[in-house]
Structure formats: structure tokens, C-alpha cells
Design a protein around this motif. Structure first.
Motif, PDB file in Angstrom:
ATOM      1  N   LYS A 238       0.838  -1.191   0.000  1.00 46.94           N
ATOM      2  CA  LYS A 238       0.000   0.000   0.000  1.00 46.94           C
ATOM      3  C   LYS A 238       0.877   1.247   0.000  1.00 46.94           C
ATOM      4  N   VAL A 239       0.558   2.232  -0.856  1.00 43.77           N
ATOM      5  CA  VAL A 239       1.330   3.475  -0.918  1.00 43.77           C
ATOM      6  C   VAL A 239       0.390   4.673  -0.784  1.00 43.77           C
ATOM      7  N   TYR A 240       0.976   5.791  -0.390  1.00 44.22           N
ATOM      8  CA  TYR A 240       0.236   7.033  -0.202  1.00 44.22           C
ATOM      9  C   TYR A 240       0.927   8.175  -0.935  1.00 44.22           C
ATOM     10  N   GLY A 241       0.134   9.120  -1.400  1.00 41.19           N
ATOM     11  CA  GLY A 241       0.674  10.247  -2.162  1.00 41.19           C
ATOM     12  C   GLY A 241       1.036  11.455  -1.345  1.00 41.19           C
ATOM     13  N   HIS A 242       0.960  11.342  -0.017  1.00 40.59           N
ATOM     14  CA  HIS A 242       1.234  12.493   0.845  1.00 40.59           C
ATOM     15  C   HIS A 242       1.562  11.995   2.245  1.00 40.59           C
ATOM     16  N   MET A 243       2.385  12.778   2.970  1.00 37.61           N
ATOM     17  CA  MET A 243       2.662  12.473   4.377  1.00 37.61           C
ATOM     18  C   MET A 243       2.708  13.783   5.155  1.00 37.61           C
ATOM     19  N   ASP A 244       2.167  13.755   6.366  1.00 34.77           N
ATOM     20  CA  ASP A 244       2.144  14.948   7.203  1.00 34.77           C
ATOM     21  C   ASP A 244       1.885  14.501   8.636  1.00 34.77           C
ATOM     22  N   TYR A 245       1.588  15.440   9.517  1.00 34.67           N
ATOM     23  CA  TYR A 245       1.205  15.100  10.890  1.00 34.67           C
ATOM     24  C   TYR A 245       0.193  16.118  11.383  1.00 34.67           C
ATOM     25  N   GLY A 246      -0.646  15.742  12.392  1.00 37.10           N
ATOM     26  CA  GLY A 246      -1.721  16.638  12.789  1.00 37.10           C
ATOM     27  C   GLY A 246      -2.131  16.581  14.243  1.00 37.10           C
ATOM     28  N   LYS A 247      -1.335  15.934  15.104  1.00 36.77           N
ATOM     29  CA  LYS A 247      -1.703  15.845  16.517  1.00 36.77           C
ATOM     30  C   LYS A 247      -1.615  17.208  17.189  1.00 36.77           C
ATOM     31  N   LYS A 248      -2.543  17.457  18.122  1.00 38.25           N
ATOM     32  CA  LYS A 248      -2.516  18.708  18.891  1.00 38.25           C
ATOM     33  C   LYS A 248      -1.303  18.691  19.805  1.00 38.25           C
ATOM     34  N   ASP A 249      -0.280  19.401  19.391  1.00 39.17           N
ATOM     35  CA  ASP A 249       1.032  19.327  20.035  1.00 39.17           C
ATOM     36  C   ASP A 249       1.808  20.578  19.613  1.00 39.17           C
ATOM     37  N   PRO A 250       2.720  21.068  20.446  1.00 40.66           N
ATOM     38  CA  PRO A 250       3.486  22.259  20.044  1.00 40.66           C
ATOM     39  C   PRO A 250       4.159  22.146  18.679  1.00 40.66           C
ATOM     40  N   SER A 251       4.512  20.917  18.280  1.00 40.64           N
ATOM     41  CA  SER A 251       5.175  20.759  16.980  1.00 40.64           C
ATOM     42  C   SER A 251       4.243  21.095  15.821  1.00 40.64           C
ATOM     43  N   LEU A 252       2.935  21.115  16.072  1.00 39.21           N
ATOM     44  CA  LEU A 252       1.983  21.516  15.037  1.00 39.21           C
ATOM     45  C   LEU A 252       2.167  22.987  14.689  1.00 39.21           C
ATOM     46  N   GLY A 253       2.655  23.767  15.643  1.00 37.69           N
ATOM     47  CA  GLY A 253       2.948  25.174  15.374  1.00 37.69           C
ATOM     48  C   GLY A 253       4.084  25.343  14.393  1.00 37.69           C
ATOM     49  N   TRP A 254       5.148  24.517  14.540  1.00 37.68           N
ATOM     50  CA  TRP A 254       6.282  24.596  13.611  1.00 37.68           C
ATOM     51  C   TRP A 254       5.827  24.302  12.193  1.00 37.68           C
ATOM     52  N   ARG A 255       4.854  23.378  12.090  1.00 38.32           N
ATOM     53  CA  ARG A 255       4.349  22.992  10.772  1.00 38.32           C
ATOM     54  C   ARG A 255       3.843  24.213   9.988  1.00 38.32           C
ATOM     55  N   LYS A 318      -7.181  13.218   3.295  1.00 36.22           N
ATOM     56  CA  LYS A 318      -7.514  12.481   2.078  1.00 36.22           C
ATOM     57  C   LYS A 318      -6.380  11.613   1.537  1.00 36.22           C
ATOM     58  N   TYR A 319      -5.135  12.079   1.670  1.00 36.04           N
ATOM     59  CA  TYR A 319      -4.047  11.429   0.935  1.00 36.04           C
ATOM     60  C   TYR A 319      -2.921  10.846   1.790  1.00 36.04           C
ATOM     61  N   ALA A 320      -2.884  11.161   3.083  1.00 33.65           N
ATOM     62  CA  ALA A 320      -1.836  10.641   3.968  1.00 33.65           C
ATOM     63  C   ALA A 320      -2.306   9.353   4.639  1.00 33.65           C
ATOM     64  N   PRO A 321      -1.399   8.560   5.199  1.00 34.62           N
ATOM     65  CA  PRO A 321      -1.819   7.377   5.961  1.00 34.62           C
ATOM     66  C   PRO A 321      -2.776   7.783   7.080  1.00 34.62           C
ATOM     67  N   PRO A 322      -3.761   6.962   7.412  1.00 29.86           N
ATOM     68  CA  PRO A 322      -4.764   7.313   8.432  1.00 29.86           C
ATOM     69  C   PRO A 322      -4.167   7.718   9.776  1.00 29.86           C
ATOM     70  N   GLU A 323      -3.053   7.089  10.138  1.00 30.58           N
ATOM     71  CA  GLU A 323      -2.445   7.367  11.437  1.00 30.58           C
ATOM     72  C   GLU A 323      -1.740   8.723  11.500  1.00 30.58           C
ATOM     73  N   ALA A 324      -1.518   9.368  10.360  1.00 28.27           N
ATOM     74  CA  ALA A 324      -0.770  10.632  10.319  1.00 28.27           C
ATOM     75  C   ALA A 324      -1.447  11.731  11.127  1.00 28.27           C
ATOM     76  N   SER A 325      -2.777  11.744  11.148  1.00 27.11           N
ATOM     77  CA  SER A 325      -3.505  12.791  11.878  1.00 27.11           C
ATOM     78  C   SER A 325      -3.214  12.753  13.375  1.00 27.11           C
ATOM     79  N   GLY A 326      -2.821  11.606  13.885  1.00 28.42           N
ATOM     80  CA  GLY A 326      -2.536  11.478  15.308  1.00 28.42           C
ATOM     81  C   GLY A 326      -1.058  11.524  15.643  1.00 28.42           C
TER      82      GLY A 326
END
Length: 573
Positions: A238-255, A318-326
């Protein structure tokens, strides 16, 4: 009895080690031969540079000083290897602490607020240049090197050789920080997949143009959709066309503060940062911040910022692995190297060493990467002359609250770890280049094919478009902490992107207002504009920019190999 006591004390001292620090040119020569190779200067010149350090350090021999930085491979090398070398060569004992980036800022803030010395020098991001310039608590290095610190300033420092001096220079033209390492935030992709004829043909059939490095966000979105929803699997995985992160965490600010809005085109033209409006959406007039909200002439809640936030959330879901949001930044970082990601729009070159490790799914059997890094694509609001992405520049900062003698000793160590004697070897270890002479050295020409485009990027004229946070931000620690919480509200759906950016802009203006009332930042402190109808600002030229009728123009790509050739041509012109 007294004689016995004296003898026992002397024996204990002897067993504990020599009372006199042994340091000098023999130790320096040993380090030059055993560790400080390769170098851009000859061994003879390395010896001469070390002779200067030995002489300059003589008044401080036997001192113990404390410095701090975040935990990066480059700084680990400094802490474990270069601090030891510095002690054996100069006799100055350095404790180089490695802590989290947020903790470095906290220690620095505490020293600024208490006016009490905590560390003798800091390596902190040049993102704080606006803070240091306005509070006047960081040592003005231009004045320091010409005055009080002249006798401990290396004549071979060669400031013109540093890539990032524009990042650490205030609006007054003075240098406030000395770059120690740099890494950019670029586009990462699977070069091997992008070259497969059947994948290329399928993409062109669907989208009508060639699969390649995306020049704009429209192409990035098409490619993300293509790999996630059309290709789905490569070689049975299985492959994905995008990767990111989205957990409520200070590192989300750097993003976001690490120039996501600049990529979308939020601010004005200007290198290293947009003027009068930067990528944080903060407008300045003269040297004074006057607002973040569109109603005050800022752009933090303008259409480009809302668009950038919307796309970040849409692509993540839509395009990242499901776990990326966490995931947090540190959790998401290693994922592309695990072999299931086709591309990532927001990838730090500090990950290069880990991504280039033998045996990972993204390296071939001969030790060459299957991936490449390339310039970041831009959003529809971007135009020529604007910055295109973020570049971290961890930089040495001295504080006026540090006693002068300790500051001088720390300044010697700071210069030692960026000296030409050691900088090329350090750059090969950490892959965070900061000197032009290092990145253009023949040793990096030989190593380039194994580093996935890092060398080509840093040698290219394009690199000047990747810059840190600039001088429009008057208090980085106070303002940066506002971002992650507001972005998180948009990610969770508690607020729409527009509502989240409205809240962020309002909170930033509150901080600016408090700074203005305090008067602590002097003539370059905030002087807020009175709010007016936002449409008045949106109808004026420049930023803040009105909403485009079409935010998804035709996708544009470029062949990676042709891109690299164009860089080489530009370098030779």
C-alpha cells in the motif's frame, strides 16, 4: 599530623588528575591529524588557526563554561567531540548541554526576564532575530567583534563565507547571531517511482501533463491523489501520495510558522522575508509591527492563509496514511523512509542522514537513494520575488547578562566549532551546511550522489528563497505558542479554517498591543494600526491579498534531472 594531612591532600589531588591543564599545539596537531579531516584549509593553516585559539584562550585557561543547544546530530558532534577537543587544545572546559528546542527557548527567556546568567552562550534558531534585535538583551556581535570582544575574535572567522548572515542581521544592519548549522524544508519524492514508464504514462493519461517535480500546489495535489487513489499499491504494498502530521502538540505550530504560509503566497515579495507583510502575516511600517489582522493591514487571517490551512487539513485527511492525523513531528519524520510514501511537501533536510542509511526501503543495494529532494511547490497566491520555504539556522547567541569574561570564553568556543579547521568535518557528520566553502568542497562533490540532492540544492541559486522567520516577529516565544492551539482547532473541526485564523490574528494583535503598552521594545516596538474595513486593505496592492476566483490553476511539473542541470548552468554563469 599537619605534614601527613598535607601529603594526603597532595596525593588525592594527584590521583584526581593534573592540577595544571595540559593544552597546546601538540594536542591541536593530534586532533588535526586524527579528527579534523577533511578540511577546506591545509594542515599548515589549521595549525596556524589553532595557534591563534591557544593564545587567545590563555587568560581563560582552567575556566569551566556552559553552553546549550537543541538535540541534533550536528550538536551531538559538538557536545561529544568538539567540546573535548576544545578543552584539550585551549584548556577551557565546556559543558555543552543538549535539550529540546522548546527548552532552549525557555532557558533563554528565563535569562532575559531575570537578567541572571543561566548559560554562557546559546545556539538558538535565528527565528528569534526580531526578538533579539528589539529587546537589546542579546550582544550586538558587530559591536562586540570591533570592541570588547575584538581580542577574542578569530581573524580567520571569514564572515563572508557564511551562508546565513542575512538571517541573523537586524534591520539596523548589525549582526546579532552567528550561524552554526542550517537545514531547509524541501519537497521529497520517490525518484524511482516517478521514473517508472507505466506510472508516468498513467499519470499523463489522467491529468494531461508529465509526472515530475511539482512546481505548484495544483500539481502536488494531483500527484497526491494519483498515488493514493489510483496507484494504491506498488510491488504489492500500500502506498500514499502524501505524508504529514496533525496531533494537537506544540510541533503543530512549527508545521505552520516554518513558512507554510509563505509557500502558499501569503506575504509580500522580499528576501529573506516579505516586506511590509511577512509569512506570519505581520505587517511592519518602518521597523514597527502594526498588525496581524487584515483589518490592520496584516494577513494572518487573509484568504491565502485560510487557503493554506484548508489544503493542509484536506491533504492530511484524504491522501496521507490514516495514522498521520494522530502523529507529532518526531513521530511522522521517519515515515517516508519506511517505503510507502510517494512524496512529501514539507520535509526537513535534517532527516537526510537517516533517510540515506543503508538497508532502509528507500535505499538501493548499492547504497544510493531511491528518493530525491527538490524545491518546494508554491500555492496560487505566490509570485516571483517571494520566499518559497523555510530554512533553519541554529545560531550562536551571547547575552549581555553573561559576565564579560565568561562571554569571551564562550565566544571562543562558538568560533571554534564554526572554524574552517573543523567545519567541513562537522558538516559531513551532521549534513547541515553553513559555510559556502564547505558545500562547494570536492569531498561533497564526491558524496553528492548518495545524498539525494542535498548538495545540489545548497549549491544552487535557488537556496536563497528558503529562509527562517524574520524581523517582523517582535517576540518569537510569545507569538509562536499561539499557533499550534489555533491550528489544532481547525484540524479537529472545532473551528473552520477561517475561524481559526481569525482567532490567531486576534491573539497575535493582543500580544502586539501588550508589547506596545509596555514600551519595552523602544522605537521598533509594535505600533498597532487602528482596525478598518478589511475590504479596504484587500483592494490595495500587495498583501493582504483578496481571494482568487480560481485557487487551483493548471498543474505544472518539471523533470528533476533537467532542474539539476539548470542549477549547474546557473552556478557556472
Amino acid at each position: 599530623m599537619i605534614k601527613k594531612l598535607v601529603t594526603a591532600t597532595a596525593m588525592a589531588a594527584l590521583l584526581a588528575g593534573p592540577a595544571v591543564v595540559l593544552a597546546g599545539i601538540n594536542e591541536a596537531k593530534s586532533w588535526i591529524d586524527s579528527e579534523f579531516q577533511p578540511s577546506t584549509i591545509s594542515k599548515e593553516d589549521q595549525v596556524k588557526e589553532m595557534e591563534w585559539f591557544i593564545q587567545a584562550a590563555e587568560p581563560f585557561k582552567g575556566m569551566k563554561i556552559n553552553v546549550v543547544s537543541e538535540t541534533l546530530t550536528t550538536h551531538e558532534y559538538e557536545s561529544k567531540i568538539l567540546a573535548k577537543a576544545f578543552y584539550e587544545i585551549t584548556g577551557i572546559k565546556v559543558t555543552h548541554d543538549l535539550i529540546g528546542e522548546g527548552d532552549v527557548i525557555e532557558k533563554l527567556q528565563t535569562q532575559m526576564q531575570s537578567n541572571k546568567n543561566i548559560y554562557d552562550a546559546y545556539i538558538n534558531d535565528s527565528d528569534l532575530i526580531g526578538t533579539h534585535f528589539r529587546y537589546k538583551q542579546a550582544t550586538n556581535l558587530t559591536d562586540w567583534m570591533a570592541g570588547e570582544g575584538a581580542e577574542v575574535t578569530n581573524p580567520g572567522l571569514d564572515l563572508d563565507d557564511f551562508m546565513g548572515l542575512s538571517f541573523t542581521t537586524g534591520p539596523d544592519g548589525n549582526l546579532y547571531q552567528l550561524p552554526d548549522q542550517q537545514f531547509a524544508n524541501l519537497y521529497w519524492f520517490r525518484y524511482d517511482w516517478f521514473k517508472r514508464p507505466e506510472i508516468k504514462a498513467q499519470f499523463k493519461e489522467i491529468y494531461g501533463y508529465e509526472l515530475g517535480v511539482p512546481v505548484n500546489w495544483s500539481a502536488y495535489e494531483d500527484i497526491a491523489e494519483f498515488f493514493t487513489e489510483t496507484i494504491k499499491e506498488i510491488d504489492g504494498k500500500k502506498v500514499y501520495g502524501h505524508m504529514d502530521y496533525g496531533k494537537k502538540d506544540p510541533s503543530l505550530g512549527w508545521r505552520f510558522t516554518d513558512a507554510w504560509f509563505s509557500m502558499a503566497g501569503t506575504g509580500d515579495a522580499g528576501i529573506p522575508n516579505g516586506l511590509p507583510v511577512d509569512e506570519w502575516g505581520i505587517r511592519v511600517e518602518g521597523c514597527s509591527p502594526v498588525g496581524s489582522s487584515v483589518s490592520r493591514g496584516g494577513a494572518t487571517n487573509a484568504p491565502p492563509a485560510v487557503y493554506a490551512t484548508t489544503k493542509y487539513i484536506e491533504w492530511l485527511k484524504k491522501y496521507a496514511p490514516p495514522e498521520a492525523s494522530g502523529m507529532t513531528f518526531s513521530e511522522a519524520g521517519p515515515v517516508p523512509s519506511q517505503g510507502a510514501i510517494a512524496q512529501q511537501i514539507f520535509w526537513y533536510t535534517a532527516f537526510t542522514a537517516d533517510a540515506a542509511k543503508l538497508g532502509t526501503p528507500v535505499m538501493d543495494e548499492n547504497g544510493y537513494p531511491k528518493w530525491r529532494m527538490a524545491p518546494s511547490p508554491h500555492g496560487p497566491y505566490w509570485s516571483e520575488g517571494m520566499k518559497l520555504g523555510y530554512q533553519d539556522a541554529g545560531s550562536w547567541t551571547l547575552m549581555n547578562s553573561t559576565p564579560v569574561k565568561r562571554r569571551k570564553a564562550a565566544w571562543l568556543y562558538a568560533q571554534f566549532v564554526v572554524s574552517k579547521t573543523v567545519s567541513l568535518k562537522k558538516t559531513h557528520v551532521g549534513l547541515t551546511p553553513f559555510r559556502n566553502s564547505d558545500i562547494f568542497d570536492e569531498s561533497f562533490t564526491e558524496r553528492a550522489p548518495r545524498l539525494g540532492g542535498l548538495v545540489e540544492f545548497y549549491r544552487s541559486p535557488a537556496r536563497i528563497q528558503w529562509t527562517p522567520t524574520g524581523t517582523n516577529v517582535p517576540d518569537y516565544p510569545k507569538l509562536a505558542q499561539l499557533w499550534w492551539q489555533n491550528v489544532a482547532d481547525a484540524v479537529t473541526g472545532d473551528k473552520t479554517p477561517q475561524e481559526a485564523m481569525d482567532a490567531l490574528a486576534k491573539q497575535q494583535d493582543k500580544v502586539l498591543s501588550r508589547l506596545q503598552r509596555s514600551g519595552i521594545q523602544g522605537e521598533c516596538g509594535p505600533k498597532l494600526n487602528k482596525p478598518i474595513d478589511p475590504s479596504i486593505w484587500l483592494n490595495r496592492p500587495g498583501s493582504p491579498k483578496a481571494k482568487l476566483a480560481n485557487e487551483k490553476p493548471q498543474g505544472i511539473t518539471i523533470d528533476y534531472d533537467e532542474l539539476v542541470k539548470s542549477w549547474a548552468t546557473a552556478i557556472n554563469e
